[in-house]
Design an enzyme around this catalytic site. Structure first.
Site, mmCIF file in Angstrom:
data_model
loop_
_atom_site.group_PDB
_atom_site.id
_atom_site.type_symbol
_atom_site.label_atom_id
_atom_site.label_comp_id
_atom_site.label_asym_id
_atom_site.label_seq_id
_atom_site.Cartn_x
_atom_site.Cartn_y
_atom_site.Cartn_z
ATOM 1 N NE ARG A 182 -55.784 3.035 6.159
ATOM 2 C CZ ARG A 182 -55.010 4.020 6.593
ATOM 3 N NH1 ARG A 182 -55.295 4.623 7.711
ATOM 4 N NH2 ARG A 182 -53.971 4.408 5.884
ATOM 5 C CB THR A 183 -59.587 -2.290 3.865
ATOM 6 O OG1 THR A 183 -59.658 -0.863 3.777
ATOM 7 C CG2 THR A 183 -60.981 -2.857 3.772
ATOM 8 C CE LYS B 108 -49.316 -19.724 -10.755
ATOM 9 N NZ LYS B 108 -49.823 -20.773 -9.879
ATOM 10 N NE ARG C 100 -59.905 -2.352 -0.969
ATOM 11 C CZ ARG C 100 -59.440 -1.305 -0.279
ATOM 12 N NH1 ARG C 100 -58.204 -0.909 -0.447
ATOM 13 N NH2 ARG C 100 -60.203 -0.676 0.577
ATOM 14 C CG HIS D 199 -64.505 1.251 1.054
ATOM 15 N ND1 HIS D 199 -64.656 0.093 1.799
ATOM 16 C CD2 HIS D 199 -63.225 1.661 1.253
ATOM 17 C CE1 HIS D 199 -63.506 -0.169 2.405
ATOM 18 N NE2 HIS D 199 -62.638 0.757 2.091
#
Ligand code: NCD
Length: 309
Positions: free
Chosen positions: A60-61, A88, A110, A138
């Site tokens: 969604r975001t 890595k 995020r 958020h």
């Protein structure tokens, strides 16, 4: 006022006053008509590069930011940890430097750890948007939630918002507590004691352990997901017990005052905190929240890259 939040970033609602919050909503409203056009494209961010850095799964975001960037004509690069050199062993510092060499003009981050977007913002000279950091904040979710409520109810001041669920692990709850209280809404939290952060009343909210006292005056019932990945299962004896005590189905909803509206940031756990008929019912704003996310993120990208001084 010269900057959005700290140094032109959008790291949290904590940094914003009520006027600034409303400024984001007004800008989103100004962008709204673009979404009704046949060709959803404006040149506002032409020539700018938006980098989405997602170190945690998200549909969604990330899609919402991607679409927001594309509608504004930015070049959008999506970078998620499973495809990145982070697997890595590349450090966040090196990754941030690489992004700068690629010419990023705005970076959306995020991350599962609280504080990482702020850390990155100190390493790079372009605006950073926090798209969810651990149990931190958020901010664009809270802005889109306020936008959705304002569109529906016409105002935010005096609106009674009841937030229910795992508040202590929810960055959405934190951002929404800051956001709703700063624009004059009343926030009440409902949760078992184990799901409430200590001292949360200091943020200007009232705390309840059951919905009953709030049936008569709740305008917005905001439900939170049980954050299984953030160990909440141990905070309640079982999901079934949680659902019996705090789950909202049509029967529970019928005890509220008429016109109560139900919100949820998604992803929803059908049958746990919300039943399917409530999630898909007439009182639900869940789809509207997702739709509104795009214009609100367009507003954030635009205001952050505009160099307001
Ligand atoms: C929220 C998140 O990731 O913080 N979801 C979202 O942004 N759509 C809420 C959650 O995960 O429960």
């Amino acid at each position: 006022m010269t900057t959005v939040g700290v140094c032109g970033n959008l790291l949290g609602i904590r940094d914003l006053d009520g006027a600034r919050i409303l400024h984001f909503l007004d800008q989103a409203e100004a962008f709204r008509e673009i979404m009704d056009r046949d060709i959803k494209k404006v040149p506002t961010l032409r020539g700018k590069v938006l980098v989405n850095m997602f170190f945690e799964p998200s549909t969604r975001t990330m899609t919402s930011f991607e679409l927001a960037g594309k509608i504004l004509s930015a070049d959008v690069v999506n970078f998620s940890s499973s495809f990145s050199s982070l697997s890595k062993g590349e450090s966040i510092k090196d990754t941030a430097r690489t992004l700068m060499s690629l010419g990023a003009d705005v970076v959306v981050v995020r991350h599962p750890h609280t504080g990482v977007p702020e850390f990155i913002s100190r390493l790079i000279p372009v605006p950073v948007v926090n798209a969810g950091d651990g149990i931190g904040e958020h901010p664009t979710q809270a802005l889109l939630d306020l936008y959705t409520v304002r569109r529906r109810l016409g105002e935010l001041k005096g609106v009674n918002v009841t937030i229910m669920g795992d508040v202590s692990h929810s960055r959405v709850a934190r951002s929404n507590i800051f956001a709703f209280t700063r624009v004059g809404a009343r926030v009440r939290l409902v949760a078992p004691p184990t799901m409430l952060p200590a001292g949360v009343e200091e943020l200007g909210v009232s705390v309840f352990h059951s919905l009953e006292p709030l049936y008569h005056d709740t305008d917005i019932l905001y439900l939170l997901r049980i954050q299984r990945e953030r160990q909440s299962e141990s905070l309640v004896p079982s999901l079934r017990e949680y659902s019996n005590l705090y789950g909202v189905n049509a029967g529970v909803l019928s005890r509220f005052k008429k016109n109560v509206l139900v919100m949820h940031p998604g992803p929803i756990n059908r049958g746990v905190e919300i039943s399917a008929d409530v999630a898909d019912g007439l009182s639900s704003l869940i789809e509207e929240q997702v739709r509104n996310g795009v214009v609100v993120r367009m507003a954030a990208l635009y205001l952050l890259t505009r160099r307001e001084g």
